[in-house]
Design an enzyme around this catalytic site. Structure first.
Site, PDB file in Angstrom:
ATOM      1  N   ALA A 192       0.862  -1.697  -0.069  1.00  0.00           N
ATOM      2  CA  ALA A 192      -0.041  -0.176   0.107  1.00  0.00           C
ATOM      3  C   ALA A 192       0.877   1.083   0.140  1.00  0.00           C
ATOM      4  CB  ALA A 192      -1.002  -0.038   1.167  1.00  0.00           C
ATOM      5  N   ASP A 193       0.261   2.347  -1.096  1.00  0.00           N
ATOM      6  CA  ASP A 193       0.951   3.960  -0.511  1.00  0.00           C
ATOM      7  C   ASP A 193       0.358   4.397   0.349  1.00  0.00           C
ATOM      8  OD1 ASP A 193       3.171   4.351  -3.544  1.00  0.00           O
ATOM      9  OD2 ASP A 193       1.533   2.373  -3.209  1.00  0.00           O
ATOM     10  N   ARG A 194      -0.620   4.699   0.689  1.00  0.00           N
ATOM     11  CA  ARG A 194      -1.288   4.739   2.186  1.00  0.00           C
ATOM     12  C   ARG A 194      -2.745   4.362   2.411  1.00  0.00           C
ATOM     13  NH1 ARG A 194      -1.654  11.105   2.541  1.00  0.00           N
ATOM     14  NH2 ARG A 194       0.314  11.100   1.425  1.00  0.00           N
TER      15      ARG A 194
END
Length: 362
Positions: free
Chosen positions: A247-249
């Protein structure tokens, strides 16, 4: 089971930062020398270095290397310089929350320092260096937590070995070492419990076939490459036990921004009864945002889609829509795998990520 050699995307010694040039993989294995924040900013923007944890570490160490060449008389001058450079580095990739979290944390650390200009710089360099070691230990904890969760779920269905699908690249190339989602696959392999890993090619930038396939072959993990469009049929015919992505965020309700194509895998996994897990260090969690609707999604250049390795494959004149990420709703996610264990939710209730983080933060 002998551990294969582990890749290093980031090599750092005081005054020297080398980044593995991931745009040249898998054909050329070459490190770029980073001496300034400008060079580091460009390497992040151009995706020579990529993966949310790796970006943040590269930025912190890029400033550490540049700092080693500077001298300031006063504490105030050194602090101003460090904080301005951290702000500048944040502008390289807008979606990666680690970059913002870590740059803000380092700026707050700098604010609290006392001493001469030289002492302030030395303290910053030491703090940036600690991030590298912490990322590796966090990744190994994520690998174990995710691996055990997937095996527990498989055991309930009477299975001893598992088939796992992953998307994009979340391994040693996306982190300091070991990886997040690919760390889970590494752990399963080390335990002798991985029947096979499958990786998507991950269009349009092909991080799966360029990078993940490279890592899996490099570490001798049994693995098969598919195109993104084959994932549902793979689940229907090969019986995938779990999908594990990075995940990036991740925001407060569990909504997750990750490489575009993640959302459709979550939908397919739900239909086919495969577990869907997001491997995410606390540094990728954004407690300020309530839901995925607030996440800024970066639009990438059209030529990433119309060209492959610089050669145009699309008809001239066609319009292009190329978001770098998509947002997977928390309700489709079976667990958020962190360095402090797996965050789950009650059926029909949203995730409460801030509560999980608060409970597990010392």
């Amino acid at each position: 089971r002998m551990a294969a050699p582990t890749l290093e995307a980031i090599k750092y010694e005081k005054g020297s930062l080398l980044l593995l040039d991931q745009l040249k993989l898998p054909f050329v294995f070459e490190y770029m020398t980073i001496k300034t924040c400008e060079e580091c900013w460009q390497a992040i923007r151009d995706m020579n270095v990529r993966g949310a944890p790796a970006i943040a570490i590269a930025a912190a160490l890029g400033l550490a290397v540049e700092s080693a060449t500077k001298s300031f008389t006063t504490e105030a001058e050194a602090k101003t310089y460090l904080k301005e450079r951290l702000e500048y580095l944040k502008t390289s990739r807008p979606t990666a929350v680690n970059l913002f979290n870590d740059c803000d944390r380092l700026a707050a650390f700098v604010d609290g320092l006392k001493g001469s200009g030289a002492e302030v710089l030395a303290a910053y360099i030491s703090e940036a260096n600690k991030m590298l070691a912490k990322d590796i230990s966090d990744n190994m904890a994520i690998g174990k937590a995710g691996g055990e969760e997937i095996l527990r779920r498989a055991k309930a269905k009477g299975k001893d070995k598992v088939k796992v699908l992953t998307h994009c690249n979340t391994g040693s190339l996306a982190t300091a070492r070991y990886g997040t989602a690919l760390g889970v696959i590494r752990y399963l392999h080390e335990q002798g419990k991985l029947e096979r890993a499958y990786c998507t090619e991950t269009r349009p930038y092909n991080q799966g076939c360029r990078l993940t396939a490279f890592e899996l072959v490099y570490e001798k993990i049994p693995a098969t490459l598919i195109t993104d469009s084959m994932a549902s049929y793979l689940m229907a015919t090969e019986g995938i036990d779990a999908v594990i992505v990075g995940a990036d965020r991740v925001v407060a309700n569990g909504d997750t921004a990750n490489k575009v194509g993640t959302y459709q895998l979550a939908i397919a996994a739900k239909y086919h009864g495969a577990g869907f897990y997001v491997a995410v260090p606390f540094t990728s969690m954004d407690m300020k945002m309530k839901s995925g609707k607030e996440i800024h999604i970066e639009q990438r250049p059209a030529n990433e889609l119309t060209c492959v390795n610089g050669i145009r494959i699309a008809a001239e004149g066609i319009d292009v829509w190329n978001p770098g990420f998509d947002v997977t709703p928390g309700e489709l996610i079976d667990g958020l795998v962190t360095e402090k264990g797996v965050c789950t939710k009650e059926e029909g209730r949203p995730y409460d990520v801030p509560a999980f983080v608060a409970k597990n933060s010392q």
